[in-house]
Motif scaffolding. Sequence first.
Motif: not given
Length: 1071
Positions: A559-573
Amino acid sequence: MASPAGISGHDGARDQLLSHLRGLDPWQLEDFKLALQCPELLPEGARRIPWADLRAAGPADLLCLLEERFPGRRTWEAALRVFEDLRLSSLCEQMRAELHEMSQVCRLQDPNQEEPETVEETAHRRRYRERLRTRILALWDCTPWPEDHIYLRHVTQREHAELQGLLRPRGAGAPPLTMLLEGAAGVGKTTLATKLVLHWAEGVLFRGRFSYVFYISGHRLAKLGDISFAGLLALDWPDSQVPVEEFRAHPERLLFVIDGAEEVTLGSKGSASRPGADWYQELPAASILFRLLKKELVPEATLLVTAGPPGGRALRGLLLRPCRVGIPGFTEGDRREYLRRFLGDPDVAEEAWRRMRGSETLVRLCAAPLACWAVCAGLKRQLAGSPASALALGAPTPTSLYARLFCSLLAGAEPGLRTGSSAGQWRAFCSLAAEGLWLAAFTFAGDALERWRLEAPFIDGLLRLQILRRVSDCEHCVTFAHRSFQEFFGALFYVLWGARGSLGGVPRHQEMRRWLNHAFADANPYWRQMVRFFFGLLGTDLARQLEEAVGCRMSPGVADEVLDWAEELERCGAVSGRFDFLWLFQCLHETQDENLARRVLNHLPVADLDIQGCEHLRVSSFCLKHCPKLRKLRLSVSRRVLEKKWTSGLGTPEMRVADFRMHQWEDICSVFCSGNLSELDLSNSKLSTASMMRLCLKLGNPRCRLQKLAWKSMAPVEGLRKLGLLLRGDRHLTHLDLSSNSLDAAVSRGVFRMLGHSACGLKYLWNSSLSFLSLADNDLSHVELARLREPPGTATCALKELSLEKGNLSAAACEDLASLLTSTPRLTRLCLGLNPLGDEGVQLLCGSLTRPECVLQRLELWCCRLSTPSCRHLSDALLRSRSLTHLNLRRNSLGDGGVKLLSSALGRADCALQSLNLSHCSLTVAGCRELAHALKCNGHLKILDVGNNDVQDEGLKELCRVLKSPSCVLQTLGLEKCSLTAACCQPLSSVLRSSKSLENLNLLGNDLGPDGVSRLWMPLRKSTCKLRKLGLEKDLCSVVSAELEKLHEKGCFLRVKSQWDFNDPEERWWW
């Protein structure tokens, strides 16, 4: 064997029409949209498509709009009428031929037609038929089904008619038929194909149509080495003497049934070997299949090919004009009957069906017979364990049903499948499933099982549980009993403990990120079901059940890996553009974990949702409330979602479901009051009266802080009255778009009356902060535009941008508009495009443009029926206005005379105009000469578009002479479809070499040729060249791709585009 429930023929017609629309250049596409607004071009009785829907629609969206308004064959007929009006003669000729072909196919598939006379049969043909019959029956015997599977029907008269209708003889002179059977995994493509072969072998079907039918299995072919075509046919021949010469003497009487062609890696095989019909030349089996599919071996034969995703798309491009037939599998009635018979109790089954219908995913999954069994078996076990929770309001999730089914199967399995010692085997098995999905491999040979060290007893146990099946035409090969089983265990691999990926070289979490990006950021449907199972398995309850069932530990950090993925998506637009927000919501709902949903959605700034079913409504309700930082939301609701049916009494199941949906809608609307949402687009939403009332109440809530509201093409239109009341005195709203709402006189008067205080219709607008108003695509001919003026004695009006595009405004309305320009001191942008203003109307407008109190900066007058006299008034306005900087006159017949008048103003140093659009204005070389003369003295004009005019090479040379001047500040030049050739590239090259300002150059739609582009490219290699964007045709883009890559390596920012767009994304959203 399960049989398909029906055949839905579409013959590739949709893809063909979409291809024609995609082949239009941007100007032709706009012409197409404009033509759809002409009632005389529409089918009789058809309603026009709202301009707000058409305006920004691409080819795919445009086709959807056409299909919605003109269903079936009328879609093609409507498109053909428009193409005829656009005088695209070659395209019209092609479409007429395709329409005729479709009519032929429909007629030839009529099962009531008689077959030709049966020819006399030889002894060796009888032996071959018996041999083929034995083989097909053996294939069926090798395909086991679960003991409790329900067989809805066997060979019925309906199915016989469907089979008979597939391959009717063609008309005289018609090309040989190639039929492509498509459908999701497990819906019955192979069943249909093999039954057709069996019926021929038994003498029931096609005996008079085909002398020989050959069944070629992709599984079998993939395992063969080099072989000749004659050798391939001999594999099923009862003796060694294959009558090749008999086959070749009458190739039109041969039918090749090619099942599972996607199992063979085809690539471009066959092209390297010499073409021809050498039946004895030995080649790789894949090359033989390639040449057979391309009609190189037996051009006159009939082909019937089956393909499922993802191989079907590749085969469409390989086959020669295939007639595509969709295999839908179980009908809705079949699925309902299956559930009733499987559960036994009619009342329980009916309630379960009602819950299942709330999940379009579950209903769609049940189209495949084995998947239908899996869903029903899981539901039955869920009912046995907890009847109350299983029939709670709302549908069960696919993951929960599959997990319950597999846990139940393993609970009764032999100890070797469920003890701790089998944990390694389960990890390897799940890794095999995941690897197969990466490689699009769904059949696994013995060497693949050995590579993953899967032991024979373990595989045998899975075969007995019918999680796996033997592949009948491939010795020692296994496959998952249904594709969804492989997707479930592939998803399970990524939640099991371990760091190694399924492909070996990449860690597991990086593999996970790759397919998450494929599924969401790239909207790739291939990964959808596996991704859904993956999210479902993140739920703690399911994870605990599966841990016990397979004896493997689940990874606590997924679940934490999924959260990291979601935050990275937001950072890179990446959370924009093609991102599939609704699918993300469906997957988060699958977890049934509100805490996880809240953590993933915590930073989501924007969402784009098309709610087209009950499941979409449910998941949006579940997720939107967990988006505290949502700033921008586009929400479209289809009519059927919130319809409240009063056919049943109060308290009935139907009414409870309707009330539940209304509560979900209220949850969605509550997001509008979060205090953070600033932009809301509700365009094209079709609501019930009750749901509209709830929406308006939330918009009127004091906590609603919307700044931009798009209310385009909304229903019911009476909701505008309620909206007007709620917006009274709103101090936050700055943008309001009311386009395409069919404002008749009564509705518009009512809206304007409610928007105002008692004394003045729109007076409240001038006391508010509203800065953008769109009334586009409404009939405003009956509206008193004087109401839009700022009343005397009121505070300064905040309105800055006003769109009255396509409002049926004539010259008579321009007097009020002229007054508006001087009475609205902040109005800087006015769009009057697609209104029949005429020269008289422009004369009235220009009188106000010259007044010092007018501050208008941008004026859109495209397609307003203007001619040369308008340019005299516009020229005067350009000289006297100190604010007007952008003028759009495209699609008006101004001619060279009009351009000369405009140029007289442009040539003055005190002319402030910065952008001028003269595309489609009947401009020639003479007009270019006038523009060039004007540009010599103009130090302000930065954007000039003269596209779609007869500029020719001579006209461009006139422009190039001044573009080279250091005093020229032009940054963007549009020359699309200007009849240019390679001869113009030398003077253009000189401009690019010396210009210090030109950054954007559009040369699309011109016959420059590779030589011309090469000359154009020479100055682009130099670091001093300022060009940043170049428009070229697709074939010319490929010519310069290697050179462009070299420039990028040197740090050059030049982009070469095969499509051109002057607008920025924000303007497209709101203007």
